[in-house]
Design a protein around this motif. Sequence first.
Motif, PDB file in Angstrom:
ATOM      1  N   PRO A  49     100.672 -23.992  54.263  1.00 23.28           N
ATOM      2  CA  PRO A  49     101.620 -23.035  54.843  1.00 23.28           C
ATOM      3  C   PRO A  49     101.460 -21.654  54.213  1.00 23.28           C
ATOM      4  O   PRO A  49     101.117 -21.523  53.032  1.00 23.28           O
ATOM      5  N   TYR A  50     101.714 -20.632  55.007  1.00 24.43           N
ATOM      6  CA  TYR A  50     101.660 -19.256  54.511  1.00 24.43           C
ATOM      7  C   TYR A  50     102.785 -18.473  55.170  1.00 24.43           C
ATOM      8  O   TYR A  50     102.924 -18.472  56.396  1.00 24.43           O
ATOM      9  N   ILE A  51     103.614 -17.797  54.376  1.00 26.11           N
ATOM     10  CA  ILE A  51     104.737 -17.022  54.890  1.00 26.11           C
ATOM     11  C   ILE A  51     104.368 -15.544  54.870  1.00 26.11           C
ATOM     12  O   ILE A  51     104.089 -14.970  53.809  1.00 26.11           O
ATOM     13  N   HIS A  52     104.349 -14.920  56.041  1.00 26.00           N
ATOM     14  CA  HIS A  52     104.091 -13.486  56.130  1.00 26.00           C
ATOM     15  C   HIS A  52     105.357 -12.701  55.766  1.00 26.00           C
ATOM     16  O   HIS A  52     106.465 -13.243  55.764  1.00 26.00           O
ATOM     17  N   GLU A  53     105.175 -11.430  55.477  1.00 28.07           N
ATOM     18  CA  GLU A  53     106.323 -10.569  55.238  1.00 28.07           C
ATOM     19  C   GLU A  53     107.155 -10.472  56.515  1.00 28.07           C
ATOM     20  O   GLU A  53     106.612 -10.424  57.623  1.00 28.07           O
ATOM     21  N   THR A  54     108.470 -10.439  56.364  1.00 24.08           N
ATOM     22  CA  THR A  54     109.342 -10.340  57.529  1.00 24.08           C
ATOM     23  C   THR A  54     109.175  -8.970  58.199  1.00 24.08           C
ATOM     24  O   THR A  54     108.784  -7.990  57.555  1.00 24.08           O
ATOM     25  N   GLU A  55     109.471  -8.943  59.482  1.00 20.84           N
ATOM     26  CA  GLU A  55     109.305  -7.731  60.281  1.00 20.84           C
ATOM     27  C   GLU A  55     110.614  -7.395  60.993  1.00 20.84           C
ATOM     28  O   GLU A  55     111.505  -8.237  61.133  1.00 20.84           O
ATOM     29  N   GLU A  70      94.716 -13.654  50.828  1.00 20.34           N
ATOM     30  CA  GLU A  70      95.964 -13.264  51.486  1.00 20.34           C
ATOM     31  C   GLU A  70      97.161 -13.369  50.546  1.00 20.34           C
ATOM     32  O   GLU A  70      98.149 -12.656  50.723  1.00 20.34           O
ATOM     33  N   SER A  71      97.084 -14.245  49.558  1.00 20.28           N
ATOM     34  CA  SER A  71      98.208 -14.434  48.648  1.00 20.28           C
ATOM     35  C   SER A  71      98.222 -13.427  47.504  1.00 20.28           C
ATOM     36  O   SER A  71      99.186 -13.385  46.733  1.00 20.28           O
ATOM     37  N   LEU A  72      97.169 -12.601  47.377  1.00 22.20           N
ATOM     38  CA  LEU A  72      97.143 -11.611  46.299  1.00 22.20           C
ATOM     39  C   LEU A  72      98.136 -10.492  46.606  1.00 22.20           C
ATOM     40  O   LEU A  72      98.306 -10.084  47.743  1.00 22.20           O
ATOM     41  N   PRO A  73      98.784  -9.962  45.576  1.00 25.50           N
ATOM     42  CA  PRO A  73      99.766  -8.897  45.822  1.00 25.50           C
ATOM     43  C   PRO A  73      99.139  -7.546  46.100  1.00 25.50           C
ATOM     44  O   PRO A  73      99.821  -6.625  46.535  1.00 25.50           O
ATOM     45  N   HIS A  74      97.857  -7.397  45.840  1.00 23.29           N
ATOM     46  CA  HIS A  74      97.211  -6.104  45.994  1.00 23.29           C
ATOM     47  C   HIS A  74      96.912  -5.812  47.461  1.00 23.29           C
ATOM     48  O   HIS A  74      96.755  -6.719  48.279  1.00 23.29           O
ATOM     49  N   ALA A  75      96.772  -4.538  47.786  1.00 19.44           N
ATOM     50  CA  ALA A  75      96.600  -4.122  49.182  1.00 19.44           C
ATOM     51  C   ALA A  75      95.298  -4.637  49.769  1.00 19.44           C
ATOM     52  O   ALA A  75      95.216  -4.916  50.961  1.00 19.44           O
ATOM     53  N   TYR A  76      94.254  -4.767  48.937  1.00 18.21           N
ATOM     54  CA  TYR A  76      92.965  -5.160  49.493  1.00 18.21           C
ATOM     55  C   TYR A  76      92.909  -6.641  49.848  1.00 18.21           C
ATOM     56  O   TYR A  76      92.059  -7.058  50.640  1.00 18.21           O
ATOM     57  N   GLY A  77      93.798  -7.449  49.276  1.00 15.85           N
ATOM     58  CA  GLY A  77      93.727  -8.894  49.495  1.00 15.85           C
ATOM     59  C   GLY A  77      93.922  -9.308  50.934  1.00 15.85           C
ATOM     60  O   GLY A  77      93.051  -9.952  51.529  1.00 15.85           O
ATOM     61  N   PRO A  78      95.072  -8.970  51.573  1.00 13.23           N
ATOM     62  CA  PRO A  78      95.292  -9.396  52.960  1.00 13.23           C
ATOM     63  C   PRO A  78      94.240  -8.875  53.924  1.00 13.23           C
ATOM     64  O   PRO A  78      93.842  -9.582  54.848  1.00 13.23           O
ATOM     65  N   GLU A  79      93.774  -7.646  53.717  1.00 11.25           N
ATOM     66  CA  GLU A  79      92.754  -7.104  54.626  1.00 11.25           C
ATOM     67  C   GLU A  79      91.455  -7.904  54.519  1.00 11.25           C
ATOM     68  O   GLU A  79      90.854  -8.288  55.526  1.00 11.25           O
ATOM     69  N   ALA A  80      91.013  -8.160  53.285  1.00  5.01           N
ATOM     70  CA  ALA A  80      89.792  -8.949  53.105  1.00  5.01           C
ATOM     71  C   ALA A  80      89.987 -10.372  53.604  1.00  5.01           C
ATOM     72  O   ALA A  80      89.089 -10.966  54.205  1.00  5.01           O
ATOM     73  N   GLY A  81      91.188 -10.946  53.372  1.00  2.79           N
ATOM     74  CA  GLY A  81      91.458 -12.287  53.870  1.00  2.79           C
ATOM     75  C   GLY A  81      91.395 -12.358  55.380  1.00  2.79           C
ATOM     76  O   GLY A  81      90.882 -13.322  55.945  1.00  2.79           O
ATOM     77  N   HIS A  82      91.920 -11.326  56.043  1.00  2.00           N
ATOM     78  CA  HIS A  82      91.875 -11.306  57.511  1.00  2.00           C
ATOM     79  C   HIS A  82      90.436 -11.238  58.008  1.00  2.00           C
ATOM     80  O   HIS A  82      90.068 -11.898  58.986  1.00  2.00           O
ATOM     81  N   ARG A  83      89.606 -10.452  57.342  1.00  2.00           N
ATOM     82  CA  ARG A  83      88.193 -10.369  57.742  1.00  2.00           C
ATOM     83  C   ARG A  83      87.505 -11.717  57.563  1.00  2.00           C
ATOM     84  O   ARG A  83      86.688 -12.126  58.409  1.00  2.00           O
ATOM     85  N   LEU A  84      87.829 -12.423  56.494  1.00  2.00           N
ATOM     86  CA  LEU A  84      87.239 -13.746  56.287  1.00  2.00           C
ATOM     87  C   LEU A  84      87.716 -14.735  57.343  1.00  2.00           C
ATOM     88  O   LEU A  84      86.961 -15.624  57.759  1.00  2.00           O
ATOM     89  N   GLU A  85      88.970 -14.602  57.788  1.00  2.00           N
ATOM     90  CA  GLU A  85      89.452 -15.470  58.863  1.00  2.00           C
ATOM     91  C   GLU A  85      88.633 -15.271  60.136  1.00  2.00           C
ATOM     92  O   GLU A  85      88.323 -16.228  60.851  1.00  2.00           O
ATOM     93  N   TRP A  86      88.299 -14.028  60.420  1.00  2.00           N
ATOM     94  CA  TRP A  86      87.458 -13.765  61.592  1.00  2.00           C
ATOM     95  C   TRP A  86      86.062 -14.358  61.415  1.00  2.00           C
ATOM     96  O   TRP A  86      85.462 -14.880  62.365  1.00  2.00           O
TER      97      TRP A  86
END
Length: 299
Positions: free
Chosen positions: A3-9, A239-255
Amino acid sequence: MIPYIHETEFFPSIPLSAALDRPIAEQNVLGDLVVASAPLDPTVAEGSPQEWTFAEWEEYLIAPQSLAPYAAGPNANAPEIFHLVVRLHPADRELRRSEWAEIAQRLSRVAGLAPAGDEQACRWVALQARPSRLNVIANLVRGDGVWARQPYPLVRALVEECRRIEADLGLVPAQPQGGRPLTARLPAERIALPKPVAGQSPPAVAAQLATVMCQLADETNGPIASVRGLVEQAAYRLESLPHAYGPEAGHRLEWIARRLYGIQQDLKATAANLPGANQRAAPAPRMPTPQPAPTRHSR
């Protein structure tokens, strides 16, 4: 299952678009991508959940924000749209629609969105638009205007329920060995092309090559599945890293993982269309995976 919880919107259009992973117009019908939802409000739209458009789901999810009395969240400016994603292991079987619906309903209960027998529960919808992945999107404002009470810590509650779902549905456990992440299995041996044999018929050659392509694309023990599994695990950790580069790199790996999945499907389709493909040899028995030596962790 992870499971992964995204930030609320503040707006449901953001997680809805992320769940679909493609541009979509407001008038487009989501159809069978919707596997489960809370009871629908007939004042939003008519018909079954599969007949609702993207815009109608937006209106359905954002409507509780106008309810009175309105209870603020953990802080006065907290966004209300909750987004949960669960991902299966690459070696898991393809689930039926009813199984995806069961997973969505169980996770929505554990997350405090829809407690059993609660007629004022949160509005939520579950989408299964990407391979081996389920998105649950909800408004944390309940039908009575009160903010949903979620368990603390929420992640632990969801992880424990995922472990129970894995056991009930016979899925590959995410942490089978003392809480250590499951790493992708490497092939027991390197796959090689068969050597040409004099006088061999073209259908026989095609059947041999079809067998090789199916071994490459095998979800259980194939080399592409191993690479895909490692890429998906790296994406989850980034994606779980708190740094800004983590989610972006994680998204690219998902692709990248998704493209690898497409390559597997293309290999299977090519093998199926080769002459003599129905003469393929039976797949080799799966070799037992050696157990890694225990690792000592320091604190």
